[in-house]
Design a protein around this motif. Structure first.
Motif, mmCIF file in Angstrom:
data_model
loop_
_atom_site.group_PDB
_atom_site.id
_atom_site.type_symbol
_atom_site.label_atom_id
_atom_site.label_comp_id
_atom_site.label_asym_id
_atom_site.label_seq_id
_atom_site.Cartn_x
_atom_site.Cartn_y
_atom_site.Cartn_z
ATOM 1 N N ARG A 85 0.864 -1.078 -0.204
ATOM 2 C CA ARG A 85 -0.040 -0.009 0.180
ATOM 3 C C ARG A 85 0.808 1.370 0.020
ATOM 4 O O ARG A 85 0.329 2.209 -0.552
ATOM 5 C CB ARG A 85 -0.897 0.099 1.131
ATOM 6 C CG ARG A 85 -2.128 0.964 1.180
ATOM 7 C CD ARG A 85 -2.883 0.983 2.297
ATOM 8 N NE ARG A 85 -2.338 1.560 3.370
ATOM 9 C CZ ARG A 85 -2.649 0.966 4.581
ATOM 10 N NH1 ARG A 85 -3.463 0.126 5.061
ATOM 11 N NH2 ARG A 85 -2.254 1.589 5.722
ATOM 12 N N SER A 86 1.710 1.232 0.675
ATOM 13 C CA SER A 86 2.861 2.573 0.773
ATOM 14 C C SER A 86 3.353 3.022 -0.518
ATOM 15 O O SER A 86 3.297 3.861 -0.944
ATOM 16 C CB SER A 86 3.939 2.141 1.727
ATOM 17 O OG SER A 86 3.520 2.081 2.958
ATOM 18 N N ASP A 110 0.448 4.317 -2.464
ATOM 19 C CA ASP A 110 0.433 5.618 -2.014
ATOM 20 C C ASP A 110 1.163 6.616 -3.178
ATOM 21 O O ASP A 110 0.876 7.683 -3.667
ATOM 22 C CB ASP A 110 1.101 6.026 -0.806
ATOM 23 C CG ASP A 110 -0.084 5.469 0.240
ATOM 24 O OD1 ASP A 110 -1.245 5.092 0.035
ATOM 25 O OD2 ASP A 110 0.515 5.354 1.324
ATOM 26 N N ASP A 153 0.447 -1.531 4.675
ATOM 27 C CA ASP A 153 1.662 -0.648 4.567
ATOM 28 C C ASP A 153 2.958 -1.175 4.712
ATOM 29 O O ASP A 153 3.126 -2.229 5.203
ATOM 30 C CB ASP A 153 1.492 0.663 5.433
ATOM 31 C CG ASP A 153 1.452 0.193 6.828
ATOM 32 O OD1 ASP A 153 2.853 0.229 7.264
ATOM 33 O OD2 ASP A 153 0.420 0.330 7.521
ATOM 34 N N GLU A 192 -0.237 9.272 5.343
ATOM 35 C CA GLU A 192 -1.235 8.077 4.614
ATOM 36 C C GLU A 192 -2.415 8.349 5.649
ATOM 37 O O GLU A 192 -3.706 8.448 5.350
ATOM 38 C CB GLU A 192 -0.776 6.832 4.335
ATOM 39 C CG GLU A 192 -1.817 6.169 3.709
ATOM 40 C CD GLU A 192 -1.492 4.759 4.078
ATOM 41 O OE1 GLU A 192 -1.595 3.818 2.819
ATOM 42 O OE2 GLU A 192 -1.039 4.039 4.857
ATOM 43 N N ILE A 224 -5.555 10.140 3.570
ATOM 44 C CA ILE A 224 -6.400 9.125 3.000
ATOM 45 C C ILE A 224 -7.549 8.544 4.020
ATOM 46 O O ILE A 224 -8.612 8.631 3.621
ATOM 47 C CB ILE A 224 -5.440 8.175 2.171
ATOM 48 C CG1 ILE A 224 -4.317 8.262 1.580
ATOM 49 C CG2 ILE A 224 -6.419 7.128 1.415
ATOM 50 C CD1 ILE A 224 -4.542 9.457 0.398
ATOM 51 N N PHE A 248 4.482 13.408 -0.794
ATOM 52 C CA PHE A 248 3.363 12.568 -0.478
ATOM 53 C C PHE A 248 2.473 12.998 -1.491
ATOM 54 O O PHE A 248 1.833 12.312 -2.435
ATOM 55 C CB PHE A 248 3.018 12.276 0.782
ATOM 56 C CG PHE A 248 1.769 11.401 0.984
ATOM 57 C CD1 PHE A 248 2.104 10.290 1.276
ATOM 58 C CD2 PHE A 248 0.882 11.960 0.712
ATOM 59 C CE1 PHE A 248 1.129 9.069 1.393
ATOM 60 C CE2 PHE A 248 -0.488 10.766 0.790
ATOM 61 C CZ PHE A 248 -0.162 9.484 1.028
ATOM 62 N N TRP A 261 1.059 11.027 -4.818
ATOM 63 C CA TRP A 261 -0.336 10.781 -4.827
ATOM 64 C C TRP A 261 -1.146 11.107 -6.079
ATOM 65 O O TRP A 261 -1.589 10.311 -6.701
ATOM 66 C CB TRP A 261 -0.978 10.951 -3.506
ATOM 67 C CG TRP A 261 -2.200 10.871 -3.552
ATOM 68 C CD1 TRP A 261 -3.412 11.308 -4.074
ATOM 69 C CD2 TRP A 261 -2.891 9.476 -3.161
ATOM 70 N NE1 TRP A 261 -4.447 10.755 -3.972
ATOM 71 C CE2 TRP A 261 -4.305 9.344 -3.357
ATOM 72 C CE3 TRP A 261 -2.425 8.278 -2.459
ATOM 73 C CZ2 TRP A 261 -5.222 8.558 -3.151
ATOM 74 C CZ3 TRP A 261 -3.274 7.012 -2.179
ATOM 75 C CH2 TRP A 261 -4.931 7.203 -2.476
ATOM 76 N N GLN A 274 -2.459 8.550 -9.558
ATOM 77 C CA GLN A 274 -3.923 7.665 -9.419
ATOM 78 C C GLN A 274 -3.912 6.688 -10.735
ATOM 79 O O GLN A 274 -4.515 5.655 -10.624
ATOM 80 C CB GLN A 274 -4.886 8.881 -9.578
ATOM 81 C CG GLN A 274 -6.281 8.173 -9.470
ATOM 82 C CD GLN A 274 -6.578 7.576 -8.237
ATOM 83 O OE1 GLN A 274 -5.697 7.907 -7.301
ATOM 84 N NE2 GLN A 274 -7.683 6.780 -7.993
ATOM 85 N N ARG A 282 -2.860 3.430 -9.671
ATOM 86 C CA ARG A 282 -3.711 2.805 -8.768
ATOM 87 C C ARG A 282 -5.100 1.939 -9.588
ATOM 88 O O ARG A 282 -5.904 1.139 -9.040
ATOM 89 C CB ARG A 282 -4.222 3.589 -7.652
ATOM 90 C CG ARG A 282 -3.125 4.013 -6.462
ATOM 91 C CD ARG A 282 -3.528 4.739 -5.483
ATOM 92 N NE ARG A 282 -3.780 6.117 -5.938
ATOM 93 C CZ ARG A 282 -2.952 6.983 -5.845
ATOM 94 N NH1 ARG A 282 -1.611 6.798 -5.777
ATOM 95 N NH2 ARG A 282 -3.352 8.488 -6.421
ATOM 96 N N ILE A 295 -6.413 1.870 -0.556
ATOM 97 C CA ILE A 295 -6.456 2.963 -1.403
ATOM 98 C C ILE A 295 -6.999 2.514 -2.780
ATOM 99 O O ILE A 295 -6.553 3.093 -3.950
ATOM 100 C CB ILE A 295 -5.003 3.411 -1.735
ATOM 101 C CG1 ILE A 295 -3.994 2.128 -2.124
ATOM 102 C CG2 ILE A 295 -4.630 4.184 -0.404
ATOM 103 C CD1 ILE A 295 -2.677 2.802 -2.310
#
Length: 612
Positions: free
Chosen positions: A447-448, A451, A472, A527, A531, A562, A566, A570, A573, A587
């Protein structure tokens, strides 16, 4: 009040598996009857599964669910059964619980509040029912009460709050049920697993039983039903603010029937495990269900020797260990649908080898340490281990581009492109191996990395399923140290001695993840606020400036980095492989946090940071 024997029944269902879902329900009813259970409560939407998504919007799907209910009723002699299903009335679909008493349908209770946060989009499918409203619903030629109902059994007055109903504070249905003097409230649920969530449920059940001065029974769905959400199959009974019964969560069984009596005394109470154990249990069950329900024959993993891929390798091995322990080798293999005849005295390790194939895909930038780490771990787990280099492929790609553009590629000028082509070159060959094995390719992003986009699209993001994309990197590093000892996985010793690195730059450039990004412990904190809590950059700075031992200027730069990364990533993701929901938030843009692919990137908000 008479002493009654009740039970919760959790079932591992799959959308559109009509026969399988029906069979599991029948087996649970038969088991309950054999144990002389008088009232049996199944979870929310147990007939169809919760994860049917837009199938709920069709006309035929709720009709088929009603037909399944009709088939079920004759099997409910000498027992009362509560079971969840969708019901369409003209243009509206309701999330209901049908109550069958001695093979006669007594009524439908409709859910009054829809879950609309996080992974839930229930308003897309269902209409909330109005409190105190009851209508007649025609079913198989009879008019059946439908709506806000309560029931009686041998002097026991009982009602229902369906999942989200119980989480609505002062407006929840429980208050009206209490006014009606119910002795018992059932809560049939489809509540997704998240680490430490069981503590929240336990607290809610205990408070509810005390607040409404009644027994409170909670029953949840089980397993990785449809791909992303895992249900833990939790069953709870509380009275007067005290937990009286709790089953063991995250079972590999098709169903569990957990009986208890309505008495003010503690009965069977399974322990609540720490977060590290929950991660193992949920991930291994999630992998097991994903493997068998996708009808795949195993897993393939690009094993780098680092933290992420090593975590996934251990989780597959734990899937085998736990599945054999709970189901026995024969049943476990049968449920997977594979052929396996052990030839050694260690069938667990042998089965890991049959299910998990790994490959170390080195380059001239890879170190001997990571190769040895990968090989040692794979051998310790019993996984198949291959090793090859991809320098030839990388050189072929770069040579073609150099010829096309008329210049040499250099690390000073083309750093990101040269890193990405290495990670991306690994993908076709590992996919080929997965296809040959009829196996699922396991993606290794966490997950990190998601991000901040610290992942190569079509490289380490490639895969059929991404088991750790919901947690994470800070947790993963902690968990690996814990797992080495608590799971008795000595093969993790080499992994735990390494500093996380992508190994995509020449070794003399001493690349590390945290040098490229920022400390993972800082990413976790930013995060969480950005988030999960949806805070602004300035809010985050003001909240963290006294918590973290960082200079203000350094913290501001981390926050800027960050948010910029981020926003920029996107699109990545949106294309990640399906991932399990394992933590309190994730996320995934399809199931938790929606964000525009194109945006202004918080430009004005980040400029304001320098003004405070």
């Amino acid at each position: 009040m008479a002493v009654l024997k009740l039970a919760g029944a959790t079932v591992n269902q799959t959308p559109l598996d009509w026969n399988g879902n029906f069979d599991r329900i029948l087996k649970a009813i038969s088991k309950a009857k054999s144990e002389e259970v008088e009232i049996l409560c199944f979870p929310e939407l147990a007939i169809t599964g919760y994860g049917a998504e837009d199938l709920f919007l069709s006309y035929w799907f709720p009709q088929r669910a009603l037909a399944q209910l009709g088939k079920l009723i004759p099997h409910c002699t000498e027992i009362t059964v509560a079971i969840g299903l969708p019901v369409r009335i003209q243009e509206k679909v309701y999330n209901t619980v049908a109550l069958i008493e001695n093979a006669k349908l007594k009524g439908f209770v409709a859910k009054q509040f829809m879950a609309i946060d996080g992974v839930h989009y229930e308003f897309r499918w269902f209409t909330p029912w109005e409190a105190n409203q009851v209508i007649d619903f025609e079913f198989e030629g009879e008019k059946i009460p439908f709506g806000d109902l309560t029931f009686h059994h041998k002097g026991i007055h009982y009602g229902f709050e369906i999942c989200e109903d119980a989480w609505r504070g002062k407006i929840r249905p429980g208050y009206r049920l209490s006014d009606r003097k119910v002795d018992l409230i059932f809560n049939p649920s489809a509540s997704h697993f998240a680490m430490k969530k069981t503590m929240e449920r336990k607290e809610l059940m205990e408070k509810s039983s005390d607040l409404f001065n009644c027994y409170y029974c909670y029953v949840n769905l089980l397993g990785n039903e449809a791909g992303k959400m895992i249900f833990d199959g939790e069953i709870l009974l509380a009275k007067s603010g005290q937990l009286l019964a709790r089953n063991q969560l995250l079972s590999f069984q098709d169903f569990q029937v957990f009986p208890f009596t309505l008495e003010d005394k503690k009965q069977e109470i399974a322990p609540i495990h720490p977060k590290e154990w929950e991660f193992v249990q949920a991930s291994s069950l999630g992998l097991f269900d994903y493997l068998r329900k996708s009808k795949s024959k195993g897993f393939v993993l690009s094993l780098s020797g680092g933290a992420d891929s090593s975590t996934i390798a251990v989780l597959v091995a734990e899937m085998v260990r736990r599945g054999i322990k709970e189901l026995g080798l024969k049943v476990f293999v049968e449920k997977l649908g594979i052929s396996f005849s052990p030839k050694t005295e260690n069938p667990e390790k042998e089965l890991v080898g049959a299910l998990l194939t790994t490959a170390y895909q080195g380059t001239k930038n890879s170190s001997e340490d990571t190769y040895n780490s990968a090989k040692f771990l794979a051998e310790s787990l019993g996984a198949n281990f291959y090793s090859w280099t991809i320098d030839e492929e990388v050189e072929s790609y770069t040579r073609k581009i150099e010829t096309a553009i008329g210049r040499k590629l250099t690390w000073d000028q083309d750093d990101i492109a040269l890193q990405n082509i290495q990670a991306r070159s690994r993908s076709p060959i590992i996919w080929l191996l997965a296809n040959l094995n009829h196996a699922l390719l396991l993606s290794t992003s966490n997950r990190s990395e998601g991000d901040v986009g610290y992942a190569t699209m079509d490289g380490d993001t490639s895969g059929s399923i991404s088991p750790i994309a919901g947690v994470d990197k800070h947790f993963i590093r902690h968990w690996l140290l814990w797992a080495e000892t608590n799971l008795d996985r000595p093969g993790l010793a080499a992994v735990n001695s390494l500093t996380p690195t992508a190994e995509l730059r020449p070794l003399e450039r001493t690349q590390t993840d945290e040098k490229d990004l920022m400390p993972y412990s800082v990413i976790v904190e930013i995060e969480r606020l950005a988030i999960r809590d949806k805070r602004s950059p300035i809010d985050i700075f003001l909240l963290l400036k006294d918590e973290l031992e960082l200079e203000d200027a350094v913290l501001k730069e981390y926050i800027k980095k960050f948010f910029r990364l981020w926003s920029r990533n996107q699109w990545k993701r949106e294309r990640f492989a399906p991932a399990f929901h394992l933590d309190e938030f994730n996320i995934d843009p399809k199931t938790w946090y929606r964000f525009p692919i194109l945006s202004g990137g918080f430009a004005e908000e980040l400029e304001q940071l320098d003004q405070i």
